[in-house]
Design an enzyme around this catalytic site. Structure first.
Site, short mmCIF file in Angstrom:
data_model
loop_
_atom_site.label_atom_id
_atom_site.label_comp_id
_atom_site.label_asym_id
_atom_site.label_seq_id
_atom_site.Cartn_x
_atom_site.Cartn_y
_atom_site.Cartn_z
N TRP A 249 -20.17 -52.25 -24.50
CA TRP A 249 -19.50 -53.63 -23.92
C TRP A 249 -19.71 -53.67 -22.44
O TRP A 249 -20.02 -54.77 -21.76
CB TRP A 249 -18.11 -53.33 -24.37
N GLN B 153 -23.02 -41.25 -15.42
CA GLN B 153 -21.68 -41.34 -16.22
C GLN B 153 -21.97 -40.70 -17.61
O GLN B 153 -21.16 -39.78 -17.86
CB GLN B 153 -21.43 -42.81 -16.40
N TYR C 286 -20.01 -59.33 -26.40
CA TYR C 286 -20.32 -58.70 -25.21
C TYR C 286 -21.38 -59.24 -24.20
O TYR C 286 -22.45 -59.02 -24.30
CB TYR C 286 -20.84 -57.15 -25.39
N LEU D 150 -11.85 -43.32 -23.30
CA LEU D 150 -11.48 -43.05 -21.71
C LEU D 150 -10.19 -44.00 -21.46
O LEU D 150 -10.16 -44.30 -20.25
CB LEU D 150 -12.56 -43.01 -20.94
N1 LIG Z 1 -14.35 -52.78 -31.55
C1 LIG Z 1 -13.51 -53.36 -30.33
O1 LIG Z 1 -12.59 -54.25 -30.36
C2 LIG Z 1 -13.86 -52.65 -29.25
C3 LIG Z 1 -12.96 -52.80 -28.01
C4 LIG Z 1 -13.08 -51.92 -26.83
C5 LIG Z 1 -14.48 -51.19 -26.77
N2 LIG Z 1 -15.31 -51.14 -27.94
C6 LIG Z 1 -16.36 -50.23 -27.83
O2 LIG Z 1 -16.06 -49.09 -27.31
C7 LIG Z 1 -17.03 -48.93 -26.30
C8 LIG Z 1 -16.23 -48.04 -25.20
O3 LIG Z 1 -14.98 -48.61 -24.36
P1 LIG Z 1 -14.55 -48.87 -23.15
O4 LIG Z 1 -15.94 -49.30 -22.44
O5 LIG Z 1 -13.26 -49.74 -23.09
O6 LIG Z 1 -14.48 -47.63 -22.72
P2 LIG Z 1 -14.35 -46.19 -22.24
O7 LIG Z 1 -15.43 -45.44 -22.72
O8 LIG Z 1 -12.84 -45.66 -22.67
O9 LIG Z 1 -14.51 -46.17 -20.60
C9 LIG Z 1 -15.58 -46.85 -20.06
C10 LIG Z 1 -15.39 -47.00 -18.51
O10 LIG Z 1 -15.10 -45.82 -18.04
C11 LIG Z 1 -15.73 -45.64 -16.66
N3 LIG Z 1 -16.69 -44.60 -16.99
C12 LIG Z 1 -17.09 -43.73 -17.97
N4 LIG Z 1 -17.49 -42.86 -17.77
C13 LIG Z 1 -17.15 -42.43 -16.50
C14 LIG Z 1 -17.80 -41.24 -15.52
N5 LIG Z 1 -18.35 -40.17 -16.12
N6 LIG Z 1 -17.05 -41.32 -14.40
C15 LIG Z 1 -16.36 -42.43 -13.96
N7 LIG Z 1 -16.21 -43.34 -14.60
C16 LIG Z 1 -16.64 -43.45 -16.02
C17 LIG Z 1 -16.63 -46.97 -16.76
O11 LIG Z 1 -16.02 -47.90 -15.99
P3 LIG Z 1 -16.57 -48.32 -14.32
O12 LIG Z 1 -17.69 -47.65 -13.96
O13 LIG Z 1 -16.55 -49.88 -14.34
O14 LIG Z 1 -15.45 -47.79 -13.60
C18 LIG Z 1 -16.65 -47.39 -18.00
O15 LIG Z 1 -17.01 -48.72 -18.05
C19 LIG Z 1 -17.37 -50.06 -25.66
O16 LIG Z 1 -18.50 -50.09 -25.33
C20 LIG Z 1 -17.63 -50.90 -27.09
O17 LIG Z 1 -18.80 -50.31 -27.52
C21 LIG Z 1 -14.92 -51.97 -29.07
#
Ligand SMILES: NC(=O)c1ccc[n+]([C@@H]2O[C@H](COP(=O)([O-])OP(=O)(O)OC[C@H]3O[C@@H](n4cnc5c(N)ncnc54)[C@H](OP(=O)(O)O)[C@@H]3O)[C@@H](O)[C@H]2O)c1
Length: 313
Positions: A19, A285, A56, A206
């Protein structure tokens, strides 16, 4: 890397969530070059499950995934979605449409952007209450017969919507929001999925960055997180969450892990969990996040974490 069954697929327990790399209007990215490197690096680290969606970056995420993984297409499991359409490439133009007409348009666009002849897991992004589950599922079965998709999954479905869909098609997965800060699925939905052989593909493990511990109560988000679509990123709820995350950080230090690794590790230990989709913006990351695999906190810390993040009621 550890792999688990999802239907007859074998998926890495951490999946690549694409995403964020789609960029505007949802997220800021670090640029396509870094996004592509993060996808390739993730594959090299053993990640074989990649989740994207047409919406996305309005097609951009699918294009990047397709481009980066083209040389290894037959070694990866590509998951994308249908049923969430847009008009003028703006958040306000998003609408749910899982009708036959919409899905038949969407599938060819996704195949084209991903540069592939088949999608391994095709998921209905959000339930569309205007279209019958029968119409949606029968359309997906048609695509399966044509070989355009291998497996069917749903996302953001309630237990009742899953039960209804199961009358028409075999579903191998549910993709819900699931993290220490979002545990609504535990009571009814997870047992239903387990009973029906559906794996949980957890999104936002996360809590879209909050559980990494890098934000504080005064953080003001400048992207979609200020707009209240999913999750809690403003107001009293956010302040409460940050206070819990601060306590999680202390536990993580005792385990010699980061806060984010401890949060992902918790998701991986939950019943029914097939894979946690972690969103990353760069290769570093993902290198850090996969260290969530292969350990578990002391019993005492497991109890503390559960208590700290126990759902209300
Ligand atoms: N089906 C649905 O409706 C739906 C909805 C939401 C998500 N999703 C899926 O779930 C995936 C993950 O969701 P998400 O992007 O919300 O979530 P997440 O994994 O909860 O958070 C990701 C964000 O955390 C930060 N991050 C990740 N690893 C890190 C690290 N090691 N150190 C520091 N910051 C870190 C990054 O943001 P920054 O670098 O910008 O700080 C990253 O964009 C999406 O890509 C998508 O495939 C699906």
């Amino acid at each position: 890397m550890e792999y688990r069954k999802l239907g007859d697929l074998e998926v890495s327990v951490i999946g690549y969530g694409a995403w964020g790399i789609g960029g505007a209007p949802f997220w800021n990215t670090e640029g396509d070059k870094k996004s592509i490197t993060s996808i390739k690096k993730s594959f090299d680290l053993g990640i074989n499950f990649f989740d994207t969606a047409p919406v996305y970056g309005f097609g951009h995420s699918e294009e990047l995934i397709g481009k980066a993984l083209k040389p290894v297409r037959d070694k990866v499991i590509l998951a994308t979605k249908c049923g969430l359409r847009w008009g003028k490439e703006s958040l306000s133009s998003l609408r749910k449409d899982a009708s036959r007409k919409s899905i038949l348009e969407e599938i060819d666009q996704s195949l084209n952007r991903l540069g592939t002849d088949w999608i391994d897991l095709y998921q209905v992004h959000w339930p569309d209450v205007e279209t019958s589950q029968q119409e949606t599922m029968e359309t997906l079965l048609e695509l399966q017969e044509q070989g355009k998709i291998r497996h069917i999954g749903v996302s953001n479905y309630s237990a009742a919507q899953i039960k209804e869909s199961l009358q028409y098609a075999k579903l191998i997965s549910l993709q819900p929001e699931y993290s220490l800060l979002a545990r609504e699925i535990e009571k009814e939905t997870v047992p239903l999925c387990v009973e029906n052989g559906m794996g949980i593909v957890a999104y936002s493990p996360l809590s879209s960055g909050v559980l990494t511990g890098k934000y504080d109560k005064d953080t003001k988000f400048k992207d979609w997180r200020s707009k209240g679509i999913i999750g809690t990123f403003t107001g009293e709820g956010f302040v409460e969450n940050i206070s819990k995350v601060d306590q999680l950080k202390e536990i993580a230090v005792q385990e010699d892990k980061t806060c984010g690794q401890t949060a992902i590790n918790w998701v991986l230990r939950q019943p029914g969990l097939a894979t946690a989709l972690v969103g990353v913006k760069n290769a570093g990351q993902m290198e850090e996040n996969i260290k969530a695999i292969g350990w578990q906190p002391s019993n005492e810390n497991c109890e503390k974490i559960d208590k700290l993040f126990a759902p209300a009621g």
